[in-house]
Design a protein around this motif. Structure first.
Motif, mmCIF file in Angstrom:
data_model
loop_
_atom_site.group_PDB
_atom_site.id
_atom_site.type_symbol
_atom_site.label_atom_id
_atom_site.label_comp_id
_atom_site.label_asym_id
_atom_site.label_seq_id
_atom_site.Cartn_x
_atom_site.Cartn_y
_atom_site.Cartn_z
ATOM 1 N N PHE A 160 -52.043 28.076 34.789
ATOM 2 C CA PHE A 160 -52.571 29.374 34.369
ATOM 3 C C PHE A 160 -54.042 29.524 34.794
ATOM 4 N N PHE A 161 -54.830 28.456 34.612
ATOM 5 C CA PHE A 161 -56.255 28.495 34.971
ATOM 6 C C PHE A 161 -56.450 28.645 36.483
ATOM 7 N N LEU A 162 -55.702 27.853 37.266
ATOM 8 C CA LEU A 162 -55.845 27.898 38.723
ATOM 9 C C LEU A 162 -55.396 29.248 39.283
ATOM 10 N N LYS A 163 -54.360 29.820 38.685
ATOM 11 C CA LYS A 163 -53.898 31.129 39.149
ATOM 12 C C LYS A 163 -54.942 32.203 38.890
ATOM 13 N N ARG A 164 -55.601 32.118 37.733
ATOM 14 C CA ARG A 164 -56.668 33.090 37.416
ATOM 15 C C ARG A 164 -57.832 32.962 38.374
ATOM 16 N N THR B 155 -50.226 20.763 31.996
ATOM 17 C CA THR B 155 -49.841 21.271 33.312
ATOM 18 C C THR B 155 -49.708 22.786 33.290
ATOM 19 N N PHE B 156 -49.087 23.312 32.240
ATOM 20 C CA PHE B 156 -48.945 24.765 32.125
ATOM 21 C C PHE B 156 -50.314 25.452 32.048
ATOM 22 N N LEU B 157 -51.212 24.898 31.247
ATOM 23 C CA LEU B 157 -52.557 25.479 31.126
ATOM 24 C C LEU B 157 -53.313 25.406 32.443
#
Length: 836
Positions: A50-54, A45-47
């Protein structure tokens, strides 16, 4: 500060995050998920976040954040319990254990009780077990060392003057104590509606209890801890100074308000505060912290213009000092953190909201200790603050609407009068205080019922007087302590003011309490009911905000009341259902108390437990159990004999006015103790002295006295003069033997009395001097009931008695192991009721 709307949640992520975090703790506590899956899901979930925010894909991130909060709460809860040892000695009860322990925290030291928490260094004891083949008892000497992660609570009742002096002088956190005591695991909920002490201690990582032997050779050695030891000595010095300057009753209250020591407060004062709905005054909480915070604002305002940061740090240091003095109690931690977070956010100029501040505060507390979510003080504290926020917004809206209506009045003279009234500072503040107090009490209603079992309609007038008076007491008490090193005479003047104010407050509270008006007791209210209550409140607020039409609001309110009532009736499951017969052993500790009920709801009570200076079983156990069971009247009560642990608790039931007819055995006129209790009990308006033969036969129940008191000489001893009762309830025979010992049992056998029964109330709590083999061969019970206190001094029930019962293939049920025991008779069949 603006109120919070649903659209604002994106600006205050702490609010939904802490809700998800708390949900993770709750679910993990009831239905644990393996830590491997939680760590995997949280990492992914954390990864993903991070990916979606980028990538700029932000819509799904809030939902993933909630999932991350849920997993984080579950993970931290799992780690918080991973190093806890539930049964460190692999036995539930061990007698005469030798221990060496480091003193962690001192809870209470007075003439009635000594109690402290310690970490075990070494423990040695005899482990007795029975070989399954030879049936012989084997004993092995066991010694365990370096058990620093095992925490126990050490208790000693009525220590005596010499031991009390030793404890007061030498017992300091960090020092090592060597002693002998009886170990037991913490008792679970002992009776329906009772307190689950085991769960309470386990959540603090405390594995068990040590009841210190009265003849134990105590040795206290070593240096005390620099931090915890000096904090204790500071608290002790402050407590002694408070005692020196004030009257005992005022000193007890000020100890509670200033240093969070409520051990000296009289029980009648606590009862009066609870009955009038101001028990929160006795608990150090946000109320106390707010007063100290306002005092620091007033005293340090000069520094604000010169150095704002210095003034802020100084204020927060004062709050932290108060936190240290009160030993980091959860309510104080919550309040200090709230003021700290609010002050820091305000100082930094960041967007702030009181709901978000509360959420951040709760999150910090739960991150450090997820078990605090189950703490009564944490729950009451958060609910009280949340209710206060909602109440302030509602009152602000009401005042705004009133002002708008006043402004729209056409009659000039009437408008001027109403405007003057509304502009009156006293009337305005009184109006706001009354409304806010009512709304906060309403918001806390479910938790007040769950934890206190009652609500008081007197809480409004009581709070209106108690809050300002206790505020003055706190401020004046602090000023008295500060002045005392400079001038004892001046400090005594201030202390006299506190004595006078406390006397007036107590007089007012006791006057309200004596009205016996407005106290509504309610036993069957659960957290499920609380969840439904708050959900309906939220829905009502949303409907009221979105629709101004009175017809829709009225319909919504009526529907909410109907839904809540229906939900409560469906979920309610009373331990004793109507239309059945019941046999119940009420757990009153080291004493006897048995309740019988017929299908027609006729209730019989046999004995009522102990009456001591520090414990009244009738008042503290039997009456609350009866209320939880929905029983407001005992049709007939019996006293087996005049030992305090059988007859003492009956006095409170007489005072409460819930006894119908009271049956008493003839007292031994040569025994002062017998006569003392008899003279107290015979004050009941409807009593009868029983001597021999049948007593009554009513509604599926008959009771016969097997003891012939006319044939028993006086000076025979209290136990031999126990009233032996044979009760026939439907088709079941129950034999009650009081504290009858072997010679009394043999006397019954010699008289050829039919002792055959289905249930046997084992005599004298399982003493080895009772329940002989000859007696058991005549009685031939299928079930045996033993009333004994947890880790009692007498080591009841004795292993020999247990062996005799086992040899007779009799099923054994013990209150010291199980708590209250309930059997239901249904269509001639006996069924054990799981009341937990």
């Amino acid at each position: 500060m603006k109120s919070l709307s649903l659209d604002d949640l994106k600006y205050y992520p702490a609010i939904p995050f802490v809700i998800a975090f708390s949900l993770g703790i709750l679910v993990q506590d009831t239905s644990p998920i393996p830590i491997f899956y939680l760590l995997s899901v949280s990492s992914l979930t954390f990864l993903l976040i991070f990916f979606l925010k980028r990538r700029g894909l932000l819509r799904i991130i809030p939902l993933l954040s909630l999932l991350l909060g849920y997993c984080t709460g579950s993970i931290l809860y799992t780690f918080s319990t991973s190093d806890f040892r539930v049964e460190p000695f692999y036995q539930k009860k061990i007698s005469h254990m030798k221990l060496s322990a480091s003193v962690d925290r001192i809870n209470e030291i007075n003439s009635e009780k000594v109690e402290f928490t310690g970490s075990v260094i070494t423990a040695s004891y005899d482990s007795t077990y029975k070989d399954s083949i030879t049936r012989r008892s084997n004993r092995i000497k066991i010694k365990k060392e370096c058990l620093g992660d095992v925490k126990l609570i050490f208790k000693l009742r009525e220590p005596g003057d010499s031991l009390l002096r030793i404890f007061r002088k030498e017992l300091i956190p960090g020092r090592t104590i060597n002693l002998t005591g009886n170990f037991s695991v913490p008792p679970k909920e002992r009776n329906p509606g009772g307190f689950d002490y085991q769960d309470y201690l386990y959540r603090q990582k405390i594995s068990g209890l040590i009841y210190i032997d009265r003849d134990s050779t105590l040795e206290i050695t070593g240096e005390y801890s620099f931090l915890s030891g000096n904090i204790y000595l500071l608290r002790k010095a402050m407590g002694e100074k408070i005692d020196e300057l004030h009257s005992p009753k005022t000193a007890a209250i000020l100890r509670g308000l200033i240093i969070a020591d409520r051990t000296e407060i009289d029980e009648d004062v606590i009862t009066g505060y609870v009955n009038t709905g101001i028990a929160h005054i006795l608990a150090v909480s946000g109320f106390n912290v707010a007063i100290i915070y306002l005092l620091t604002l007033l005293l340090l305002q000069k520094f604000r213009h010169k150095n704002r940061l210095f003034e802020l740090v100084l204020r927060l240091l004062v709050l932290f000092l108060f936190l240290v003095i009160t030993q980091f109690q959860t309510t104080v931690v919550r309040a200090v953190l709230m003021f700290t977070v609010h002050s820091l956010l305000f100082y930094s100029g960041r967007l702030n909201n009181r709901w978000n501040t509360l959420a951040i505060t709760a999150l910090i507390i739960l991150v450090f200790n997820p078990q605090d979510l189950f703490s009564v003080s944490f729950q009451l504290s958060v609910v009280a603050v949340g209710s206060l926020f909602v109440a302030e917004d509602i009152v602000s809206g009401i005042i705004f609407n009133l002002n708008a209506k006043i402004a729209g009045l056409n009659n000039g003279a009437f408008k001027e009068i109403v405007t003057r009234i509304s502009d009156s500072w006293i009337l305005k503040q009184s109006f706001e205080l009354i409304l806010i107090t009512l709304l906060v009490q309403f918001g806390m209603l479910p938790f007040l019922i769950i934890y206190f079992g009652k609500i008081s309609l007197l809480s409004l007038p009581a709070n209106l007087v108690a809050i300002p008076t206790s505020s003055g007491l706190l401020v004046n008490g602090l000023v008295t302590l500060i002045i005392s090193p400079l001038s004892t005479k001046v400090a005594s003047i201030f202390a006299a003011g506190s004595d006078f104010a406390n006397h007036l407050l107590n007089s007012f509270i006791f006057s309200l309490d004596e009205l016996h008006f407005g106290i509504i007791e309610y036993g069957s209210f659960t957290f499920y009911d609380a969840a439904v209550f708050y959900l309906l409140i939220v829905l009502l607020i949303i409907i009221f905000l979105r629709n101004n039409k009175m017809i829709w609001r009225s319909a919504a309110l009526i529907s909410a009341i109907m839904v809540f009532t229906s939900s409560h009736l469906i979920s309610a499951s009373p331990p004793l259902k109507a239309g059945y017969s019941y046999i119940m052993a009420i757990d009153v500790g080291q004493g006897d108390c048995y309740l019988l009920r017929t299908p027609e709801n006729m209730t019989i009570l046999i004995d009522a437990g102990d009456l001591e200076k520090s414990f009244d079983a009738g008042k503290m156990t039997v009456i609350p159990v009866l209320k939880k069971l929905g029983i407001d009247k005992i049709d007939a009560a019996f006293v087996s004999h005049y030992d305090n642990d059988h007859a003492g608790g009956m006095i409170s039931l007489i005072r409460e006015g819930i006894l119908g007819k009271l049956y008493l055995p003839p007292p031994d006129t040569t025994d002062v103790d017998d006569l003392t209790l008899f003279n107290l009990l015979k004050n009941h308006e409807n009593f009868e002295i029983i001597k021999k033969g049948p007593i009554f036969s009513k509604e599926n129940i008959t009771i016969e006295l097997l003891t012939d008191f006319e044939a028993i000489p006086e000076k025979s001893g209290s136990n031999k003069r126990s009233a032996v009762l044979m009760v026939t309830l439907e088709n079941q025979k129950i034999l009650f033997t009081g504290d009858l010992e072997k010679d009394g049992e043999l006397e019954l056998i010699r008289k050829n009395i039919n002792l055959k029964c289905d249930f046997l109330k084992v005599g004298h709590h399982g003493s080895r001097f009772s329940t002989s083999n000859e007696f058991l061969m005549n009685a031939q019970p299928d079930y045996s009931l033993i009333s004994a206190g947890v880790a009692n001094w007498y080591n009841h029930p004795h292993p020999l008695v247990i062996e005799r019962l086992e040899n007779q293939n009799c099923k054994i049920f013990r209150t010291d192991l199980e708590g209250a025991i309930i059997f239901r008779i249904e269509n001639g069949t006996v069924m054990k009721v799981n009341w937990r």
